[in-house]
Write an enzyme that holds these catalytic residues in place. Structure first.
Site, short mmCIF file in Angstrom:
data_model
loop_
_atom_site.label_atom_id
_atom_site.label_comp_id
_atom_site.label_asym_id
_atom_site.label_seq_id
_atom_site.Cartn_x
_atom_site.Cartn_y
_atom_site.Cartn_z
N HIS A 174 -126.26 89.33 3.61
CA HIS A 174 -125.86 89.09 5.23
C HIS A 174 -125.29 87.41 5.24
O HIS A 174 -124.49 87.56 6.08
CB HIS A 174 -127.03 89.12 6.05
CG HIS A 174 -127.37 90.58 6.40
ND1 HIS A 174 -126.70 91.15 7.26
CD2 HIS A 174 -128.42 91.27 6.26
CE1 HIS A 174 -127.06 92.43 7.57
NE2 HIS A 174 -128.19 92.30 7.12
N HIS A 225 -130.46 92.15 -0.07
CA HIS A 225 -130.00 92.82 0.95
C HIS A 225 -129.68 91.22 2.10
O HIS A 225 -128.48 91.32 2.90
CB HIS A 225 -130.67 93.75 1.90
CG HIS A 225 -130.55 94.33 3.12
ND1 HIS A 225 -130.23 95.65 3.72
CD2 HIS A 225 -130.23 93.66 4.44
CE1 HIS A 225 -129.77 95.53 4.68
NE2 HIS A 225 -129.89 94.69 5.28
N GLN A 274 -127.51 87.68 11.78
CA GLN A 274 -127.64 88.98 12.78
C GLN A 274 -128.28 88.75 14.11
O GLN A 274 -128.12 89.67 15.14
CB GLN A 274 -128.79 89.87 12.02
CG GLN A 274 -128.47 90.42 10.55
CD GLN A 274 -129.57 91.49 10.14
OE1 GLN A 274 -130.54 90.68 9.35
NE2 GLN A 274 -129.74 92.59 10.33
N CYS A 277 -130.49 98.95 7.88
CA CYS A 277 -130.20 97.62 8.29
C CYS A 277 -130.46 97.60 9.67
O CYS A 277 -129.83 98.38 10.75
CB CYS A 277 -128.84 97.11 7.79
SG CYS A 277 -128.35 95.57 8.45
ZN ZN Z 1 -129.63 94.13 7.24
#
Ligand code: ZN
Length: 196
Positions: free
Chosen positions: A156, A152, A53, A110
């Site tokens: 990723h 979650h 991310q 998210c």
């Molecule tokens: Zn996320």
């Protein structure tokens, strides 16, 4: 240092991340990356952040569900989500095993899909084998909301986002969620949107 969080559309969010060696984990660059990920997650704010991310294709995520977040929620929501405080910690090279496949369906969001939310079914309980920030093996058992956070974040690390698992008819903007849906029981929301 607060890092920019990648939004959906960045290829790094769709690629599998690579494992880290114990030597790498203990290195200054990775220790600094971990510190900046905690800082970025807390500033967002969020309860988890995976390295992809912030543009790093590494099997590393930080997690923290502070008591202050939970105290702001209505008690019945905390109870039905089995949400309890989770101390700050790091998961590296995680292997996830489902311990209770019973589907728990709740709205989730998210940090890489800012402004949206959807109902996502997740396994009720999981076990995660991973390394911590000192490259020590750790075994985590989690139920309820913590199990959801782990699923979650580990998704990723495999290039998967909640939109791949959501009940697609429940996908909506956060503004409309706050305005119309946040107090509606999930079973009732699913009936109203024609999901079940
Ligand atoms: Zn996320």
């Amino acid at each position: 240092m607060i890092r920019e969080i990648c939004q959906a559309g960045k290829l790094v969010l769709r690629q599998p991340a690579r494992a880290l060696t114990p030597e790498e984990i203990l290195s200054a660059p990775i220790q600094e990356l971990i510190a900046s990920m905690f800082e970025t997650m807390r500033a967002a704010p969020g309860v988890g952040l995976a390295a992809p991310q912030i543009g790093m294709p590494l099997q590393l995520a930080v997690i923290e569900d502070p008591r202050e977040f939970i105290q702001k929620l209505p008690p019945h929501q905390v109870a039905e989500r089995l949400r309890a405080p989770v101390a700050p910690h790091v998961i590296i090279n995680p292997q996830l095993t489902v311990e209770d496949p019973t589907a728990a369906a709740f709205f989730e969001g998210c940090l890489s899909l800012t402004g949206f939310t959807a109902i996502v079914p997740r396994a009720l309980a999981v076990r995660v084998e991973c390394l911590n920030e000192r490259a020590e093996p750790v075994s985590i058992q989690a139920r309820g909301w913590y199990a959801r956070i782990l699923q979650h974040e580990i998704d990723h690390l495999h290039g998967t986002l909640y939109i791949d698992r959501m009940l697609s008819r429940s996908f909506m903007g956060r503004e409309n969620f706050e305005r119309h849906w946040k107090d509606v029981p999930v079973a009732e929301a699913r009936r109203l949107i024609g999901d079940v």
